[in-house]
Design a protein around this motif. Structure first.
Motif, PDB file in Angstrom:
ATOM      1  N   HIS A 185      44.702  74.896   3.169  1.00  0.00           N
ATOM      2  CA  HIS A 185      45.919  74.192   3.792  1.00  0.00           C
ATOM      3  C   HIS A 185      44.929  73.301   5.023  1.00  0.00           C
ATOM      4  CE1 HIS A 185      48.308  77.593   2.710  1.00  0.00           C
ATOM      5  NE2 HIS A 185      49.154  76.839   2.803  1.00  0.00           N
ATOM      6  N   VAL A 186      45.864  72.387   5.928  1.00  0.00           N
ATOM      7  CA  VAL A 186      45.175  71.924   6.563  1.00  0.00           C
ATOM      8  C   VAL A 186      46.504  71.434   7.719  1.00  0.00           C
ATOM      9  CG1 VAL A 186      43.758  70.092   5.068  1.00  0.00           C
ATOM     10  CG2 VAL A 186      45.812  69.401   5.485  1.00  0.00           C
ATOM     11  N   TYR A 187      45.990  70.867   9.180  1.00  0.00           N
ATOM     12  CA  TYR A 187      47.549  71.010   9.775  1.00  0.00           C
ATOM     13  C   TYR A 187      47.367  68.647   9.777  1.00  0.00           C
ATOM     14  CZ  TYR A 187      46.687  75.070  11.914  1.00  0.00           C
ATOM     15  OH  TYR A 187      46.781  76.506  12.421  1.00  0.00           O
ATOM     16  N   MET A 188      48.109  68.677   9.429  1.00  0.00           N
ATOM     17  CA  MET A 188      49.212  67.161  10.172  1.00  0.00           C
ATOM     18  C   MET A 188      49.702  66.701  11.198  1.00  0.00           C
ATOM     19  SD  MET A 188      48.788  65.907   6.549  1.00  0.00           S
ATOM     20  CE  MET A 188      48.747  64.368   7.566  1.00  0.00           C
ATOM     21  N   PRO A 189      49.780  66.181  12.042  1.00  0.00           N
ATOM     22  CA  PRO A 189      50.715  65.721  12.955  1.00  0.00           C
ATOM     23  C   PRO A 189      52.012  64.880  12.430  1.00  0.00           C
ATOM     24  CG  PRO A 189      48.868  64.322  13.232  1.00  0.00           C
ATOM     25  CD  PRO A 189      48.705  65.120  12.198  1.00  0.00           C
ATOM     26  N   CYS A 190      52.610  65.542  10.978  1.00  0.00           N
ATOM     27  CA  CYS A 190      52.964  65.616  10.158  1.00  0.00           C
ATOM     28  C   CYS A 190      54.069  66.411  10.493  1.00  0.00           C
ATOM     29  CB  CYS A 190      52.594  64.417   9.145  1.00  0.00           C
ATOM     30  SG  CYS A 190      53.952  63.828   7.778  1.00  0.00           S
ATOM     31  N   PRO A 191      55.571  65.902  10.756  1.00  0.00           N
ATOM     32  CA  PRO A 191      56.641  67.450  10.928  1.00  0.00           C
ATOM     33  C   PRO A 191      57.265  67.736   9.264  1.00  0.00           C
ATOM     34  CG  PRO A 191      56.202  65.582  12.868  1.00  0.00           C
ATOM     35  CD  PRO A 191      56.305  65.095  12.246  1.00  0.00           C
ATOM     36  N   LYS A 192      57.750  68.392   9.690  1.00  0.00           N
ATOM     37  CA  LYS A 192      57.808  68.902   7.760  1.00  0.00           C
ATOM     38  C   LYS A 192      59.621  68.676   8.494  1.00  0.00           C
ATOM     39  CE  LYS A 192      54.252  71.899   5.391  1.00  0.00           C
ATOM     40  NZ  LYS A 192      54.206  72.161   4.280  1.00  0.00           N
ATOM     41  N   PRO A 193      60.881  69.067   7.331  1.00  0.00           N
ATOM     42  CA  PRO A 193      62.069  68.388   7.790  1.00  0.00           C
ATOM     43  C   PRO A 193      62.223  69.699   8.354  1.00  0.00           C
ATOM     44  CG  PRO A 193      61.852  67.976   5.502  1.00  0.00           C
ATOM     45  CD  PRO A 193      59.919  68.427   6.120  1.00  0.00           C
ATOM     46  N   ASP A 194      61.825  70.949   8.386  1.00  0.00           N
ATOM     47  CA  ASP A 194      62.342  72.299   9.086  1.00  0.00           C
ATOM     48  C   ASP A 194      61.896  72.215  10.600  1.00  0.00           C
ATOM     49  OD1 ASP A 194      59.775  72.905   8.200  1.00  0.00           O
ATOM     50  OD2 ASP A 194      59.922  75.492   7.992  1.00  0.00           O
ATOM     51  N   ASN A 195      60.073  71.753  11.112  1.00  0.00           N
ATOM     52  CA  ASN A 195      60.969  71.582  12.579  1.00  0.00           C
ATOM     53  C   ASN A 195      60.047  70.157  12.659  1.00  0.00           C
ATOM     54  OD1 ASN A 195      60.385  72.374  14.971  1.00  0.00           O
ATOM     55  ND2 ASN A 195      57.918  73.263  14.391  1.00  0.00           N
ATOM     56  N   PRO A 196      60.695  69.448  12.572  1.00  0.00           N
ATOM     57  CA  PRO A 196      60.693  67.540  13.271  1.00  0.00           C
ATOM     58  C   PRO A 196      60.219  67.538  14.204  1.00  0.00           C
ATOM     59  CG  PRO A 196      63.189  67.946  13.397  1.00  0.00           C
ATOM     60  CD  PRO A 196      62.555  69.358  12.870  1.00  0.00           C
ATOM     61  N   VAL A 241      53.976  69.369  16.764  1.00  0.00           N
ATOM     62  CA  VAL A 241      53.117  68.070  17.283  1.00  0.00           C
ATOM     63  C   VAL A 241      52.260  68.771  15.932  1.00  0.00           C
ATOM     64  CG1 VAL A 241      50.764  68.205  18.188  1.00  0.00           C
ATOM     65  CG2 VAL A 241      53.208  67.851  20.099  1.00  0.00           C
ATOM     66  N   MET A 242      51.901  69.643  15.653  1.00  0.00           N
ATOM     67  CA  MET A 242      51.179  69.966  14.159  1.00  0.00           C
ATOM     68  C   MET A 242      51.883  70.838  13.490  1.00  0.00           C
ATOM     69  SD  MET A 242      48.476  68.377  13.953  1.00  0.00           S
ATOM     70  CE  MET A 242      47.240  68.329  15.001  1.00  0.00           C
ATOM     71  N   THR A 243      51.448  70.223  12.504  1.00  0.00           N
ATOM     72  CA  THR A 243      52.107  71.256  10.963  1.00  0.00           C
ATOM     73  C   THR A 243      50.826  71.759  10.434  1.00  0.00           C
ATOM     74  OG1 THR A 243      54.305  70.171  11.847  1.00  0.00           O
ATOM     75  CG2 THR A 243      53.702  70.918   9.365  1.00  0.00           C
ATOM     76  N   LYS A 244      51.039  72.822   9.157  1.00  0.00           N
ATOM     77  CA  LYS A 244      50.669  73.229   8.761  1.00  0.00           C
ATOM     78  C   LYS A 244      50.559  72.957   7.492  1.00  0.00           C
ATOM     79  CE  LYS A 244      48.501  77.020   8.293  1.00  0.00           C
ATOM     80  NZ  LYS A 244      49.192  79.134   8.504  1.00  0.00           N
ATOM     81  N   TRP A 245      50.378  72.097   6.380  1.00  0.00           N
ATOM     82  CA  TRP A 245      50.657  71.914   5.046  1.00  0.00           C
ATOM     83  C   TRP A 245      49.236  72.206   3.905  1.00  0.00           C
ATOM     84  CZ3 TRP A 245      54.102  67.876   4.334  1.00  0.00           C
ATOM     85  CH2 TRP A 245      54.651  67.511   4.913  1.00  0.00           C
ATOM     86  N   GLY A 246      49.837  72.674   2.454  1.00  0.00           N
ATOM     87  CA  GLY A 246      48.586  73.085   1.443  1.00  0.00           C
ATOM     88  C   GLY A 246      48.298  71.442   1.485  1.00  0.00           C
ATOM     89  N   ARG A 247      46.721  71.850   0.834  1.00  0.00           N
ATOM     90  CA  ARG A 247      46.059  70.305   0.393  1.00  0.00           C
ATOM     91  C   ARG A 247      46.374  70.003  -0.344  1.00  0.00           C
ATOM     92  NH1 ARG A 247      41.850  69.941  -3.072  1.00  0.00           N
ATOM     93  NH2 ARG A 247      41.698  72.225  -3.901  1.00  0.00           N
ATOM     94  N   LYS A 248      47.434  70.376  -1.390  1.00  0.00           N
ATOM     95  CA  LYS A 248      48.309  69.010  -2.461  1.00  0.00           C
ATOM     96  C   LYS A 248      49.609  69.231  -2.177  1.00  0.00           C
ATOM     97  CE  LYS A 248      46.284  72.491  -6.259  1.00  0.00           C
ATOM     98  NZ  LYS A 248      46.581  73.224  -7.581  1.00  0.00           N
ATOM     99  N   GLU A 249      50.220  69.043  -1.450  1.00  0.00           N
ATOM    100  CA  GLU A 249      50.732  68.224  -0.555  1.00  0.00           C
ATOM    101  C   GLU A 249      50.738  67.429   0.878  1.00  0.00           C
ATOM    102  OE1 GLU A 249      54.379  71.200   1.319  1.00  0.00           O
ATOM    103  OE2 GLU A 249      53.036  71.986   2.812  1.00  0.00           O
ATOM    104  N   ALA A 250      49.756  67.619   1.104  1.00  0.00           N
ATOM    105  CA  ALA A 250      48.862  67.050   2.819  1.00  0.00           C
ATOM    106  C   ALA A 250      48.972  65.178   2.145  1.00  0.00           C
ATOM    107  CB  ALA A 250      48.047  67.606   3.015  1.00  0.00           C
ATOM    108  N   THR A 251      49.338  64.430   2.726  1.00  0.00           N
ATOM    109  CA  THR A 251      49.038  63.300   2.427  1.00  0.00           C
ATOM    110  C   THR A 251      49.742  62.640   1.758  1.00  0.00           C
ATOM    111  OG1 THR A 251      47.234  62.897   1.047  1.00  0.00           O
ATOM    112  CG2 THR A 251      46.802  63.489   3.867  1.00  0.00           C
ATOM    113  N   VAL A 252      50.069  63.141   1.124  1.00  0.00           N
ATOM    114  CA  VAL A 252      51.122  62.649  -0.549  1.00  0.00           C
ATOM    115  C   VAL A 252      51.808  62.028  -0.413  1.00  0.00           C
ATOM    116  CG1 VAL A 252      52.428  63.243  -2.549  1.00  0.00           C
ATOM    117  CG2 VAL A 252      50.540  64.467  -2.142  1.00  0.00           C
ATOM    118  N   PHE A 253      52.698  60.942  -0.970  1.00  0.00           N
ATOM    119  CA  PHE A 253      53.593  59.848  -1.494  1.00  0.00           C
ATOM    120  C   PHE A 253      53.737  59.219  -2.240  1.00  0.00           C
ATOM    121  CE2 PHE A 253      49.914  56.717  -0.616  1.00  0.00           C
ATOM    122  CZ  PHE A 253      50.521  55.626  -1.143  1.00  0.00           C
ATOM    123  N   SER A 254      55.298  59.008  -3.009  1.00  0.00           N
ATOM    124  CA  SER A 254      55.175  58.806  -4.302  1.00  0.00           C
ATOM    125  C   SER A 254      55.702  57.438  -4.137  1.00  0.00           C
ATOM    126  CB  SER A 254      56.443  59.056  -4.121  1.00  0.00           C
ATOM    127  OG  SER A 254      57.176  58.897  -3.780  1.00  0.00           O
TER     128      SER A 254
END
Length: 357
Positions: free
Chosen positions: A86-97, A100-113
């Motif tokens: 995991h990494v932290y990012m100041p990128c909120p997830k929908p369940d807690n918009p 300030v800081m949110t835990k993201w799995g490495r495989k989903e962090a910084t991902v965009f389609s």
């Protein structure tokens, strides 16, 4: 520029119909406007507004599958920064918009389609496999990736705004019949000529379209980031551009920070077409000493970007007051300061120091 929406203008909901034949006179969805449903509605809007596309201009070479492309390299950078995957990012997830800081799995962090599998692999292969060499190609690829994720996100925000308007058409009445989302449309318009230049470089192989300032720091750091802004003043408070002038396209500066092996690189870049505007700004950046450079990055990143990946253990060790100051910058403290006539000094050290994490 007239932002007012006439009866015969396209409806802001994005239906393609005229406003008078679509959302004019419609009532708000009561379930959507009920504060109790805020989180569920936000999650729904986020999901509905996602875009799957390949931003590469050579559409004929696209593979069938649009992938989750990493805007910060996964195996090369995120793997090193992660803790227990995991990494932290100041990128909120929908369940807690509002986090300030949110835990993201490495495989989903910084991902965009924003790319198909073919173009994500082939375009960025030189910086995935090789060490940063300061070449035009490497600078272009890091900047292009930064541009792509920001452009893609803006498109998704516009989608989200359209979906919001469809459920709450009274939004138009809150702004005296002006387009309530005109600002984001303008931001995308500002990016269109930039995209054309990037596209042309990709098609021709001519990558020398950027001016850059590169800082090298002789140690690795526990974060990585990319972001952009349209600076209104230089480092001495001198006016650069007036973003309220809607007749002039905003000019952007891109900032990318990452570590390779035992060094850290900060790439600050802009289109060569904008060299005259950023002439003094460039010399100011180049004249900064090591501490001022770190202060600039510390202040700038939370102001301009949520695309920041941080080692969780390092962040958790930081004092709460320092985390709070980071959060205040992230949530717009500088905008409040500048509106009151006090430009924020990015060369002054904040209480937190990302470089010491």
């Amino acid at each position: 520029m007239n932002n007012k929406i006439g009866r015969n203008n396209p409806c802001p909901c994005g239906s393609g119909n005229k406003y008078k034949k679509c959302c004019l006179g419609k009532h708000d969805d009561e379930e959507f406007t009920n504060p109790v449903n805020f989180l569920d509605n936000y999650k729904t809007l986020r999901k509905e507004s996602r875009i799957k596309q390949c931003l590469h201009p050579d559409n004929l070479a696209c593979s069938e599958k649009i992938i989750g492309a990493h805007s910060i390299q996964n195996n090369k950078i995120l793997k090193r920064l992660s803790s227990n995957g995991h990494v932290y990012m100041p990128c909120p997830k929908p369940d807690n918009p509002f986090a300030v800081m949110t835990k993201w799995g490495r495989k989903e962090a910084t991902v965009f389609s924003g790319f198909c599998g073919h173009h994500d692999k082939t375009v960025f292969q030189p910086i995935e496999d090789g060490i940063f060499d300061r070449s035009d190609l490497h600078i272009f690829l890091y900047t292009y990736r930064c541009f792509s994720v920001e452009y893609h996100k803006k498109q998704e925000v516009v989608n989200m705004q359209k979906n919001m308007f469809r459920r709450k058409p009274s939004l138009i009445g809150m702004s005296r019949d002006e387009d309530p989302f005109g600002g984001m449309h303008m931001a995308i318009d500002d990016f269109q000529p930039v995209k054309k230049l990037f596209d042309n470089s990709l098609l021709t192989g001519q990558y020398n379209i950027l001016t850059s300032v590169i800082w090298e720091i002789p140690f690795a750091i526990n974060f990585a980031a990319s972001g952009f802004e349209a600076p209104t003043t230089d480092l001495r408070g001198k006016k650069l551009q007036n973003l309220s002038d809607v007749s002039t396209l905003a000019k952007h500066v891109f900032v990318i920070v990452f570590s390779e092996e035992s060094k850290t690189y900060c790439i600050i870049s802009w289109l060569k077409d904008n060299d005259e505007l950023f002439y003094e700004y460039r010399h100011q950046l180049e004249s900064l000493d090591q501490q001022q450079r770190q202060n600039y990055i510390n202040n700038t990143l939370p102001i301009i970007s949520e695309n920041i990946a941080i080692n969780p253990e390092s962040w958790d060790k930081m004092e709460q007051s320092k985390k709070d100051e980071f959060g205040m910058l992230f949530w717009g403290l500088t905008e409040i300061s500048e509106l009151s006539g006090h430009p924020y000094n990015r060369l002054e050290a904040p209480t937190f120091d990302m470089f010491s994490l």
